[in-house]
Scaffold this motif. Structure first.
Motif, mmCIF file in Angstrom:
data_model
loop_
_atom_site.group_PDB
_atom_site.id
_atom_site.type_symbol
_atom_site.label_atom_id
_atom_site.label_comp_id
_atom_site.label_asym_id
_atom_site.label_seq_id
_atom_site.Cartn_x
_atom_site.Cartn_y
_atom_site.Cartn_z
ATOM 1 N N GLN A 1 0.729 -1.119 0.209
ATOM 2 C CA GLN A 1 0.079 -0.088 -0.174
ATOM 3 C C GLN A 1 1.153 1.108 0.278
ATOM 4 O OE1 GLN A 1 -2.351 -0.437 3.168
ATOM 5 N NE2 GLN A 1 -3.698 -2.031 2.546
ATOM 6 N N LEU A 2 2.498 1.178 -0.860
ATOM 7 C CA LEU A 2 2.780 2.156 -1.247
ATOM 8 C C LEU A 2 2.366 3.391 -1.614
ATOM 9 C CD1 LEU A 2 5.577 3.474 -0.786
ATOM 10 C CD2 LEU A 2 5.781 3.151 -3.650
ATOM 11 N N ASP A 3 1.796 4.851 -1.035
ATOM 12 C CA ASP A 3 1.135 6.079 -1.983
ATOM 13 C C ASP A 3 2.788 6.579 -2.448
ATOM 14 O OD1 ASP A 3 -0.060 8.842 -2.163
ATOM 15 O OD2 ASP A 3 1.029 9.394 0.266
ATOM 16 N N LEU A 4 1.879 6.738 -3.580
ATOM 17 C CA LEU A 4 3.241 7.081 -4.787
ATOM 18 C C LEU A 4 3.496 8.287 -4.807
ATOM 19 C CD1 LEU A 4 1.109 5.903 -8.102
ATOM 20 C CD2 LEU A 4 3.240 5.619 -6.820
ATOM 21 N N ALA A 5 2.807 9.571 -3.892
ATOM 22 C CA ALA A 5 3.274 10.350 -3.272
ATOM 23 C C ALA A 5 4.755 10.182 -2.812
ATOM 24 C CB ALA A 5 2.314 11.775 -2.812
ATOM 25 N N LYS A 6 4.482 9.825 -1.820
ATOM 26 C CA LYS A 6 5.741 9.318 -1.511
ATOM 27 C C LYS A 6 7.007 8.679 -1.493
ATOM 28 C CE LYS A 6 2.314 10.299 3.677
ATOM 29 N NZ LYS A 6 2.048 9.834 4.245
ATOM 30 N N ALA A 7 6.598 7.644 -2.657
ATOM 31 C CA ALA A 7 7.801 7.126 -3.302
ATOM 32 C C ALA A 7 9.070 7.506 -3.036
ATOM 33 C CB ALA A 7 7.184 6.071 -4.453
ATOM 34 N N THR A 8 9.940 7.136 -3.260
ATOM 35 C CA THR A 8 11.739 7.266 -4.141
ATOM 36 C C THR A 8 11.322 7.568 -5.431
ATOM 37 O OG1 THR A 8 12.177 5.347 -3.743
ATOM 38 C CG2 THR A 8 12.747 6.964 -1.734
ATOM 39 N N LYS A 9 12.748 8.021 -5.806
ATOM 40 C CA LYS A 9 12.708 7.911 -7.236
ATOM 41 C C LYS A 9 13.215 6.054 -8.058
ATOM 42 C CE LYS A 9 14.807 12.777 -7.851
ATOM 43 N NZ LYS A 9 15.574 13.115 -8.777
ATOM 44 N N LEU A 10 13.927 5.292 -6.943
ATOM 45 C CA LEU A 10 13.408 3.557 -7.267
ATOM 46 C C LEU A 10 13.078 3.130 -7.065
ATOM 47 C CD1 LEU A 10 15.773 2.511 -7.314
ATOM 48 C CD2 LEU A 10 15.731 2.035 -5.694
ATOM 49 N N GLN A 11 11.338 3.685 -6.045
ATOM 50 C CA GLN A 11 10.482 3.005 -6.027
ATOM 51 C C GLN A 11 9.662 3.218 -7.161
ATOM 52 O OE1 GLN A 11 9.415 4.487 -2.478
ATOM 53 N NE2 GLN A 11 10.163 2.136 -1.263
ATOM 54 N N LYS A 12 9.763 4.211 -7.933
ATOM 55 C CA LYS A 12 8.939 4.852 -8.993
ATOM 56 C C LYS A 12 9.361 4.133 -10.955
ATOM 57 C CE LYS A 12 7.432 9.670 -7.494
ATOM 58 N NZ LYS A 12 7.618 10.708 -7.327
ATOM 59 N N ALA A 13 11.071 4.389 -10.383
ATOM 60 C CA ALA A 13 10.889 3.392 -11.516
ATOM 61 C C ALA A 13 10.581 1.974 -11.877
ATOM 62 C CB ALA A 13 13.160 3.703 -11.021
ATOM 63 N N ILE A 14 10.598 1.674 -10.803
ATOM 64 C CA ILE A 14 10.416 -0.071 -10.345
ATOM 65 C C ILE A 14 9.306 -0.237 -11.196
ATOM 66 C CG2 ILE A 14 9.458 -1.829 -8.834
ATOM 67 C CD1 ILE A 14 12.776 -0.956 -7.396
#
Length: 49
Positions: free
Chosen positions: A24-37
């Motif tokens: 349940q990761l919030d995309l607004a709080k995701a790191t750049k690495l998480q967004k890349a994945i």
């Protein structure tokens, strides 16, 4: 051939990469690495369909 490759890659991603929807990761709080994945998994899924 292309679809088969992306389907295999999708299965590999499912085994190796983390599932952020289950966490349940919030995309607004995701790191750049998480967004890349997330972007990588989305691109692979789109090409596998």
């Amino acid at each position: 051939m292309k679809k088969k490759f992306f389907r295999q890659l999708s299965k590999l991603n499912k085994k190796l990469l983390p599932s952020y929807s289950k966490q349940q990761l919030d995309l607004a709080k995701a790191t750049k690495l998480q967004k890349a994945i997330i972007g990588w998994k989305l691109w692979v899924t789109k090409n596998a369909l």
